[in-house]
Design an enzyme around this catalytic site. Structure first.
Site, PDB file in Angstrom:
ATOM      1  N   LYS A  31      -9.030  -9.706  11.175  1.00  0.00           N
ATOM      2  CA  LYS A  31      -7.810 -10.350  10.651  1.00  0.00           C
ATOM      3  C   LYS A  31      -7.150 -11.227  11.718  1.00  0.00           C
ATOM      4  O   LYS A  31      -6.755 -12.349  11.444  1.00  0.00           O
ATOM      5  CB  LYS A  31      -6.814  -9.294  10.152  1.00  0.00           C
ATOM      6  CG  LYS A  31      -7.342  -8.441   8.998  1.00  0.00           C
ATOM      7  CD  LYS A  31      -6.254  -7.572   8.389  1.00  0.00           C
ATOM      8  CE  LYS A  31      -5.759  -6.476   9.288  1.00  0.00           C
ATOM      9  NZ  LYS A  31      -6.694  -5.361   9.516  1.00  0.00           N
ATOM     10  N   ARG A 181      -7.317   6.051  10.813  1.00  0.00           N
ATOM     11  CA  ARG A 181      -6.774   4.790  10.269  1.00  0.00           C
ATOM     12  C   ARG A 181      -7.591   4.318   9.072  1.00  0.00           C
ATOM     13  O   ARG A 181      -7.051   3.734   8.126  1.00  0.00           O
ATOM     14  CB  ARG A 181      -6.715   3.727  11.379  1.00  0.00           C
ATOM     15  CG  ARG A 181      -5.578   4.034  12.353  1.00  0.00           C
ATOM     16  CD  ARG A 181      -5.783   3.394  13.701  1.00  0.00           C
ATOM     17  NE  ARG A 181      -5.708   1.950  13.652  1.00  0.00           N
ATOM     18  CZ  ARG A 181      -6.245   1.146  14.565  1.00  0.00           C
ATOM     19  NH1 ARG A 181      -6.900   1.652  15.590  1.00  0.00           N
ATOM     20  NH2 ARG A 181      -6.124  -0.149  14.443  1.00  0.00           N
TER      21      ARG A 181
HETATM   22  P1  AMP Z   1      -2.551  -2.961  13.542  1.00  0.00           P
HETATM   23  O1  AMP Z   1      -2.251  -3.700  14.784  1.00  0.00           O
HETATM   24  O2  AMP Z   1      -2.302  -3.770  12.289  1.00  0.00           O
HETATM   25  O3  AMP Z   1      -3.909  -2.306  13.537  1.00  0.00           O
HETATM   26  O4  AMP Z   1      -1.480  -1.755  13.440  1.00  0.00           O
HETATM   27  C1  AMP Z   1      -1.418  -0.764  14.459  1.00  0.00           C
HETATM   28  C2  AMP Z   1      -0.630   0.429  13.964  1.00  0.00           C
HETATM   29  O5  AMP Z   1       0.713   0.026  13.650  1.00  0.00           O
HETATM   30  C3  AMP Z   1      -1.132   1.099  12.687  1.00  0.00           C
HETATM   31  O6  AMP Z   1      -2.175   2.015  12.917  1.00  0.00           O
HETATM   32  C4  AMP Z   1       0.140   1.772  12.196  1.00  0.00           C
HETATM   33  O7  AMP Z   1       0.423   2.931  12.949  1.00  0.00           O
HETATM   34  C5  AMP Z   1       1.209   0.744  12.531  1.00  0.00           C
HETATM   35  N1  AMP Z   1       1.415  -0.217  11.431  1.00  0.00           N
HETATM   36  C6  AMP Z   1       1.160  -1.566  11.450  1.00  0.00           C
HETATM   37  N2  AMP Z   1       1.481  -2.125  10.270  1.00  0.00           N
HETATM   38  C7  AMP Z   1       1.940  -1.126   9.479  1.00  0.00           C
HETATM   39  C8  AMP Z   1       2.404  -1.060   8.144  1.00  0.00           C
HETATM   40  N3  AMP Z   1       2.457  -2.159   7.363  1.00  0.00           N
HETATM   41  N4  AMP Z   1       2.797   0.143   7.658  1.00  0.00           N
HETATM   42  C9  AMP Z   1       2.752   1.262   8.414  1.00  0.00           C
HETATM   43  N5  AMP Z   1       2.296   1.287   9.678  1.00  0.00           N
HETATM   44  C10 AMP Z   1       1.902   0.101  10.219  1.00  0.00           C
END
Ligand code: AMP
Length: 229
Positions: A31, A181
């Protein structure tokens, strides 16, 4: 109704409103890389909820303090915490005039409903469909530049030599946490996509596909979505 005018990417006034997009997919589906390409070509405002939360943790803000324990475990942060931060950002003028590219949000059916209820329904969702075994393999080689938040991969997308020494491994990129995750991802994705029925553009995973191959498909999808607004 008030007649709205917008600036396009060449800074000219236009009647056509900017396109609003979501990019969805499991962790490490690419992404971030695709968002960089879309941002470069269309000038949308890229909003990564994960980056927003990591910045909040760095800044030791209330949101960061609340979010940290969930993120450390690889669990989702409660909806109301993320929704509040995302909504605040989406209401800023730059997003209204340039359009948004949401990355990592919505992650639950209720976050998807939240967007709809706040009149922030996207024009299209680009879904990067990558199988779990590929995700797990990719996460093992993922590295992040703490200065720019840019993501690299030791094999598929190596960082320039001069910054390689400063790269870090994200604390939630362990095999155990990535499995957690992925469970969270599979639990919610269908219900999320169902709410945006008719607006989903899926990039199917094909072995040995390069980042550039995916970008080519993604940019065509953005053109298609734009042509419909
Ligand atoms: P990412 O960088 O998108 O992989 O997000 C890292 C972590 O941030 C995730 O594993 C969640 O703990 C938290 N996180 C990011 N976006 C969300 C969301 N929309 N809802 C809940 N937790 C989120």
């Amino acid at each position: 109704m008030e007649h709205a005018c917008y600036r396009n990417q060449s800074n000219k006034m236009t009647d056509k409103r900017p396109v609003n997009l979501i990019i969805a997919g499991p962790p490490a589906s690419g992404k971030g890389s695709q968002c960089s390409a879309i941002k470069k070509s269309y000038g949308l405002i890229h909003l990564s909820s994960g980056d927003m939360l990591r910045d909040a943790i760095k800044a030791k803000s209330d949101v960061g303090i609340k979010a940290q324990e969930y993120m450390n475990r690889g669990d989702l942060v409660p909806d109301e915490i993320v929704e509040h931060s995302v909504l605040e950002r989406l209401q800023k003028d730059d997003v209204k005039s340039k359009g948004f590219l949401l990355d990592g949000f919505p992650r639950t059916a209720s976050q998807a409903e939240f967007l709809i209820q706040n009149s922030l329904t996207p024009d299209g969702i680009i879904f990067l469909n990558v199988p779990d075994d590929v995700v797990i393999e990719r996460v093992g080689g993922r590295r992040v530049d703490p200065v720019t938040s840019e993501t690299y991969h030791i094999k598929y997308n190596p960082a320039p030599k001069e910054i390689q020494d400063r790269l870090i491994i994200r604390s939630d990129d362990t095999e155990e946490k990535i499995k957690n995750r992925l469970v969270a991802f599979h639990k919610e994705i269908k219900a999320i996509l169902d709410q945006f029925d008719g607006k989903i553009y899926t990039v199917k995973y094909v072995e040995n596909m390069t980042i550039a191959d995916v970008t080519e498909q993604v940019l065509k999808m953005v053109d298609q979505i734009k042509s419909k607004i």
